[in-house]
Scaffold this motif. Structure first.
Motif, PDB file in Angstrom:
ATOM      1  N   TYR A 139      -4.252  -5.984  -7.744  1.00  0.00           N
ATOM      2  CA  TYR A 139      -3.392  -4.684  -8.127  1.00  0.00           C
ATOM      3  C   TYR A 139      -1.902  -5.342  -8.664  1.00  0.00           C
ATOM      4  CZ  TYR A 139      -6.126  -1.664  -5.616  1.00  0.00           C
ATOM      5  OH  TYR A 139      -7.467  -0.632  -4.975  1.00  0.00           O
ATOM      6  N   SER A 140      -1.479  -4.651  -9.533  1.00  0.00           N
ATOM      7  CA  SER A 140      -0.032  -5.210  -9.967  1.00  0.00           C
ATOM      8  C   SER A 140       0.889  -4.154 -10.201  1.00  0.00           C
ATOM      9  CB  SER A 140      -0.201  -5.909 -11.336  1.00  0.00           C
ATOM     10  OG  SER A 140       0.765  -6.295 -12.024  1.00  0.00           O
ATOM     11  N   SER A 141       2.048  -4.463 -10.136  1.00  0.00           N
ATOM     12  CA  SER A 141       3.238  -3.529 -10.526  1.00  0.00           C
ATOM     13  C   SER A 141       2.968  -3.172 -11.946  1.00  0.00           C
ATOM     14  CB  SER A 141       4.590  -4.515 -10.480  1.00  0.00           C
ATOM     15  OG  SER A 141       5.420  -3.991 -11.641  1.00  0.00           O
ATOM     16  N   PRO A 142       3.229  -1.875 -12.407  1.00  0.00           N
ATOM     17  CA  PRO A 142       3.110  -1.607 -13.959  1.00  0.00           C
ATOM     18  C   PRO A 142       3.948  -2.294 -14.716  1.00  0.00           C
ATOM     19  CG  PRO A 142       4.353  -0.005 -12.746  1.00  0.00           C
ATOM     20  CD  PRO A 142       3.895  -1.109 -11.739  1.00  0.00           C
ATOM     21  N   MET A 143       4.724  -3.299 -14.402  1.00  0.00           N
ATOM     22  CA  MET A 143       5.789  -3.805 -15.195  1.00  0.00           C
ATOM     23  C   MET A 143       5.211  -5.194 -15.965  1.00  0.00           C
ATOM     24  SD  MET A 143       9.159  -3.742 -12.784  1.00  0.00           S
ATOM     25  CE  MET A 143      10.530  -2.936 -14.044  1.00  0.00           C
ATOM     26  N   GLN A 144       5.289  -5.505 -17.206  1.00  0.00           N
ATOM     27  CA  GLN A 144       4.708  -6.442 -17.944  1.00  0.00           C
ATOM     28  C   GLN A 144       4.515  -7.922 -17.459  1.00  0.00           C
ATOM     29  OE1 GLN A 144       3.013  -5.413 -20.784  1.00  0.00           O
ATOM     30  NE2 GLN A 144       1.829  -7.269 -20.528  1.00  0.00           N
ATOM     31  N   ARG A 145       5.784  -8.217 -17.112  1.00  0.00           N
ATOM     32  CA  ARG A 145       5.721  -9.748 -16.370  1.00  0.00           C
ATOM     33  C   ARG A 145       4.895  -9.825 -15.094  1.00  0.00           C
ATOM     34  NH1 ARG A 145      10.245  -6.786 -15.435  1.00  0.00           N
ATOM     35  NH2 ARG A 145      11.458  -7.042 -13.398  1.00  0.00           N
TER      36      ARG A 145
ATOM     37  N   ARG B 277       8.434   2.850  -0.640  1.00  0.00           N
ATOM     38  CA  ARG B 277       7.329   2.905  -2.025  1.00  0.00           C
ATOM     39  C   ARG B 277       6.436   1.714  -1.432  1.00  0.00           C
ATOM     40  NH1 ARG B 277       8.008   0.087  -6.179  1.00  0.00           N
ATOM     41  NH2 ARG B 277      10.211   0.208  -6.188  1.00  0.00           N
ATOM     42  N   ALA B 278       6.937   0.696  -1.439  1.00  0.00           N
ATOM     43  CA  ALA B 278       5.965  -0.541  -1.118  1.00  0.00           C
ATOM     44  C   ALA B 278       4.844  -0.530  -0.021  1.00  0.00           C
ATOM     45  CB  ALA B 278       6.482  -1.707  -1.199  1.00  0.00           C
ATOM     46  N   LEU B 279       5.523   0.044   1.217  1.00  0.00           N
ATOM     47  CA  LEU B 279       4.923  -0.010   2.412  1.00  0.00           C
ATOM     48  C   LEU B 279       3.777   1.285   2.425  1.00  0.00           C
ATOM     49  CD1 LEU B 279       7.648  -0.358   5.048  1.00  0.00           C
ATOM     50  CD2 LEU B 279       6.076  -1.936   4.268  1.00  0.00           C
ATOM     51  N   VAL B 280       4.158   2.427   1.532  1.00  0.00           N
ATOM     52  CA  VAL B 280       3.191   3.464   1.346  1.00  0.00           C
ATOM     53  C   VAL B 280       1.891   2.641   0.383  1.00  0.00           C
ATOM     54  CG1 VAL B 280       2.592   5.388   0.135  1.00  0.00           C
ATOM     55  CG2 VAL B 280       4.666   5.149   1.869  1.00  0.00           C
ATOM     56  N   ALA B 281       2.139   1.922  -0.361  1.00  0.00           N
ATOM     57  CA  ALA B 281       1.199   1.344  -1.396  1.00  0.00           C
ATOM     58  C   ALA B 281       0.392   0.340  -0.451  1.00  0.00           C
ATOM     59  CB  ALA B 281       1.828   0.617  -2.505  1.00  0.00           C
ATOM     60  N   ILE B 282       0.794  -0.290   0.429  1.00  0.00           N
ATOM     61  CA  ILE B 282       0.292  -1.215   1.220  1.00  0.00           C
ATOM     62  C   ILE B 282      -0.737  -0.589   2.243  1.00  0.00           C
ATOM     63  CG2 ILE B 282       0.436  -2.906   3.109  1.00  0.00           C
ATOM     64  CD1 ILE B 282       3.068  -3.786   1.884  1.00  0.00           C
TER      65      ILE B 282
ATOM     66  N   GLN C  76      -2.025   2.128   1.699  1.00  0.00           N
ATOM     67  CA  GLN C  76      -3.234   2.806   0.722  1.00  0.00           C
ATOM     68  C   GLN C  76      -4.145   1.527   0.493  1.00  0.00           C
ATOM     69  OE1 GLN C  76      -3.930   6.100   0.043  1.00  0.00           O
ATOM     70  NE2 GLN C  76      -5.705   5.088  -0.889  1.00  0.00           N
ATOM     71  N   LEU C  77      -3.710   0.555   0.216  1.00  0.00           N
ATOM     72  CA  LEU C  77      -4.889  -0.664  -0.167  1.00  0.00           C
ATOM     73  C   LEU C  77      -5.504  -0.949   1.200  1.00  0.00           C
ATOM     74  CD1 LEU C  77      -2.306  -3.389  -1.827  1.00  0.00           C
ATOM     75  CD2 LEU C  77      -4.104  -1.817  -3.009  1.00  0.00           C
ATOM     76  N   LEU C  78      -4.869  -1.020   2.197  1.00  0.00           N
ATOM     77  CA  LEU C  78      -5.503  -1.361   3.569  1.00  0.00           C
ATOM     78  C   LEU C  78      -6.541  -0.127   3.786  1.00  0.00           C
ATOM     79  CD1 LEU C  78      -2.597  -2.467   5.872  1.00  0.00           C
ATOM     80  CD2 LEU C  78      -4.208  -3.786   4.550  1.00  0.00           C
ATOM     81  N   LYS C  79      -6.463   1.110   3.326  1.00  0.00           N
ATOM     82  CA  LYS C  79      -7.471   2.042   3.590  1.00  0.00           C
ATOM     83  C   LYS C  79      -8.597   1.991   2.531  1.00  0.00           C
ATOM     84  CE  LYS C  79      -4.330   5.225   5.650  1.00  0.00           C
ATOM     85  NZ  LYS C  79      -3.508   6.563   5.434  1.00  0.00           N
ATOM     86  N   THR C  80      -8.144   1.611   1.472  1.00  0.00           N
ATOM     87  CA  THR C  80      -9.158   1.420   0.170  1.00  0.00           C
ATOM     88  C   THR C  80     -10.020   0.208   0.405  1.00  0.00           C
ATOM     89  OG1 THR C  80      -7.569   2.549  -1.299  1.00  0.00           O
ATOM     90  CG2 THR C  80      -9.412   1.265  -2.274  1.00  0.00           C
ATOM     91  N   HIS C  81      -9.278  -0.888   0.823  1.00  0.00           N
ATOM     92  CA  HIS C  81      -9.948  -2.101   1.097  1.00  0.00           C
ATOM     93  C   HIS C  81     -10.019  -2.871   2.625  1.00  0.00           C
ATOM     94  CE1 HIS C  81     -10.121  -2.500  -3.325  1.00  0.00           C
ATOM     95  NE2 HIS C  81      -8.897  -2.014  -3.257  1.00  0.00           N
ATOM     96  N   PRO C  82     -10.610  -2.091   3.393  1.00  0.00           N
ATOM     97  CA  PRO C  82     -10.620  -2.252   4.867  1.00  0.00           C
ATOM     98  C   PRO C  82     -10.878  -3.648   5.177  1.00  0.00           C
ATOM     99  CG  PRO C  82     -12.545  -0.803   4.347  1.00  0.00           C
ATOM    100  CD  PRO C  82     -11.949  -0.777   2.965  1.00  0.00           C
ATOM    101  N   HIS C  83     -11.875  -4.323   4.471  1.00  0.00           N
ATOM    102  CA  HIS C  83     -12.206  -5.755   4.820  1.00  0.00           C
ATOM    103  C   HIS C  83     -12.169  -6.840   3.670  1.00  0.00           C
ATOM    104  CE1 HIS C  83     -13.470  -3.865   8.742  1.00  0.00           C
ATOM    105  NE2 HIS C  83     -14.327  -3.059   7.913  1.00  0.00           N
TER     106      HIS C  83
END
Length: 185
Positions: A47-53, A118-123, A125-132
């Motif tokens: 996953y990545s921030s949408p920012m180019q760098r 914002r970042a904690l909500v994204a985390i 979501q990642l933990l739910k999407t990728h449980p293991h």
């Protein structure tokens, strides 16, 4: 057990729009070095921030692994309404005020509290999407410092002041909800 490897983006160009700035030649070499760093580490998603760098920092790794880069809300804190890069002096001034008051924000900008949430909500979501799974996330210095502050209780300004570019931090989440942290680079 779930693991997220947070990568602060590689060395970036200092001119241009904040969202569209890519990597310097040295930053592109650093992105290639990330491929070598993760050589023996299984990765299930990137996953990545949408920012180019940030995207450019993990693109070689994604290509080497044959993985898609998914965008997630790990972009740098928005300090102002425009996409112009702040001068180093102005950025330092805003950071100082923000570290003194977590809710401080300029008009049409985010506060540290908003960016952290914002970042904690994204985390979550990642933990739910990728449980293991093991997930790589490319992000930015301040956002990563705010996340680390949340999980380690070390102040974000200390994390940010000591953080290189790139930096790699591993957060591991066990089934009981306990989180452990390790700085890898």
């Amino acid at each position: 057990m779930r693991t997220i490897y947070f990568i602060r983006h590689c060395e970036s160009i200092k001119t241009g729009s904040d969202r569209g700035r890519g990597l310097t030649d040295a930053g592109q070499e650093q992105a290639q070095e990330l491929v070598a760093f993760f050589k023996e580490i299984p990765i299930d998603a990137i996953y990545s921030s949408p920012m180019q760098r940030a995207m450019d920092s993990v693109r070689p790794l994604a290509e080497q692994r044959g993985l898609r880069i998914y965008e997630a809300a790990f972009q740098e804190r928005r300090f102002q309404e425009t996409d112009e890069r702040l001068s180093p002096e102005r950025l330092e001034e805003l950071l100082e005020r923000s570290f003194q008051n977590d809710d401080y924000a300029q008009s049409c900008g985010e506060s540290n509290q908003i960016a952290r949430n914002r970042a904690l909500v994204a985390i979550d979501q990642l933990l739910k999407t990728h449980p293991h799974h093991r997930v790589v996330v490319a992000t930015h210095g301040l956002v990563l410092a705010l996340v680390l502050e949340h999980y380690t209780e070390r102040p974000a300004n200390e994390w940010l002041g000591a953080m290189g570019s790139p930096a790699i931090h591993q957060l591991t989440f066990d089934a009981g909800g306990k989180t452990s942290h390790e700085q890898l680079v």
